[in-house]
Design a protein around this motif. Structure first.
Motif, mmCIF file in Angstrom:
data_model
loop_
_atom_site.group_PDB
_atom_site.id
_atom_site.type_symbol
_atom_site.label_atom_id
_atom_site.label_comp_id
_atom_site.label_asym_id
_atom_site.label_seq_id
_atom_site.Cartn_x
_atom_site.Cartn_y
_atom_site.Cartn_z
ATOM 1 N N ALA A 40 -7.857 6.710 7.479
ATOM 2 C CA ALA A 40 -6.910 6.502 8.578
ATOM 3 C C ALA A 40 -5.539 7.073 8.228
ATOM 4 C CB ALA A 40 -6.805 5.011 8.898
ATOM 5 N N THR A 41 -5.113 6.918 6.974
ATOM 6 C CA THR A 41 -3.828 7.487 6.544
ATOM 7 C C THR A 41 -3.862 9.002 6.644
ATOM 8 O OG1 THR A 41 -3.435 5.642 5.034
ATOM 9 C CG2 THR A 41 -2.174 7.658 4.643
ATOM 10 N N ARG A 44 -3.713 9.991 10.269
ATOM 11 C CA ARG A 44 -2.384 9.752 10.843
ATOM 12 C C ARG A 44 -1.402 10.863 10.457
ATOM 13 N NH1 ARG A 44 -2.012 5.093 9.150
ATOM 14 N NH2 ARG A 44 -0.702 5.337 7.314
ATOM 15 N N HIS A 45 -1.573 11.409 9.279
ATOM 16 C CA HIS A 45 -0.698 12.486 8.813
ATOM 17 C C HIS A 45 -1.202 13.870 9.209
ATOM 18 C CE1 HIS A 45 2.223 10.146 6.603
ATOM 19 N NE2 HIS A 45 1.235 9.402 6.155
ATOM 20 N N GLY A 46 -2.301 13.910 9.945
ATOM 21 C CA GLY A 46 -2.813 15.196 10.406
ATOM 22 C C GLY A 46 -3.545 15.991 9.352
ATOM 23 N N ALA A 59 0.038 11.587 -2.252
ATOM 24 C CA ALA A 59 1.099 10.879 -1.524
ATOM 25 C C ALA A 59 0.456 9.988 -0.461
ATOM 26 C CB ALA A 59 2.074 11.859 -0.898
ATOM 27 N N ALA A 60 -0.565 10.496 0.215
ATOM 28 C CA ALA A 60 -1.301 9.687 1.200
ATOM 29 C C ALA A 60 -2.062 8.568 0.499
ATOM 30 C CB ALA A 60 -2.252 10.574 2.000
ATOM 31 N N TRP A 61 -2.587 8.864 -0.680
ATOM 32 C CA TRP A 61 -3.310 7.852 -1.471
ATOM 33 C C TRP A 61 -2.360 6.707 -1.822
ATOM 34 C CZ3 TRP A 61 -8.440 8.501 -3.524
ATOM 35 C CH2 TRP A 61 -8.845 7.514 -4.418
ATOM 36 N N THR A 67 0.386 0.118 1.330
ATOM 37 C CA THR A 67 0.120 -0.614 2.570
ATOM 38 C C THR A 67 -0.926 -1.699 2.345
ATOM 39 O OG1 THR A 67 0.660 1.344 3.868
ATOM 40 C CG2 THR A 67 -0.602 -0.375 4.986
ATOM 41 N N LEU A 68 -1.975 -1.358 1.625
ATOM 42 C CA LEU A 68 -3.034 -2.326 1.342
ATOM 43 C C LEU A 68 -2.497 -3.501 0.532
ATOM 44 C CD1 LEU A 68 -6.051 -3.059 1.466
ATOM 45 C CD2 LEU A 68 -6.370 -1.671 -0.573
#
Length: 107
Positions: A40-41, A44-46, A59-61, A67-68
Motif C-alpha cells: 500500500a505504501t 501510494r507513492h506511485g 524509504a518506503a520500507w 507507520t506500523l
C-alpha cells in the motif's frame, strides 16, 4: 578474485530490513500483514514498477515500519518523527567519512 556485489546499497537498508524481520519473528506482525502495508505504501507513492532495492524502496520500507509501529502503539509517532529529524540533522552535520552519531540531548 572478484568481490561479490553487496546485497544492500547502504548500511541503513540492511539495518531497517533486519529490524523489520526481527519484529516479525517476535510476533509483532505477520509477514502477510507487512506485505500488505508495504504494498500500500509503494502504491501510494506511485511505485508501480519493480524497484531495485535502492533508497526509494527502503524509504518506503522505513515509512511502512514507522507507520506500523505507531498503529500498533509500539512507538509514539511524534517521538518517531522527532528521532527521525535528529538523525537527519546528525547526518547532515557529520563530516564525510566520519561515523554519524546522535547527540545525547536528542533522546
Amino acid at each position: 578474485m572478484t568481490r561479490p556485489e553487496p546485497v544492500f546499497e547502504e548500511p541503513w537498508h540492511a539495518q531497517v530490513f533486519a529490524i523489520t524481520v526481527h519484529l516479525n519473528e517476535t510476533g509483532l506482525f505477520t509477514w502477510q500483514q507487512w506485505a500488505e502495508r508495504f504494498g500500500a505504501t509503494l502504491k501510494r507513492h506511485g511505485h508501480h514498477t519493480r524497484l531495485n532495492g535502492g533508497s526509494d524502496y527502503f524509504a518506503a520500507w522505513l515509512e511502512t515500519l514507522e507507520t506500523l509501529l505507531g498503529d500498533t502503539s509500539v512507538a509514539d509517532p511524534a517521538q518517531l518523527e522527532t528521532l527521525r529529524h535528529a538523525w537527519e540533522a546528525a547526518y547532515l552535520n557529520t563530516p564525510h567519512g566520519a561515523p554519524v552519531t546522535l547527540d545525547a540531548r536528542a533522546d
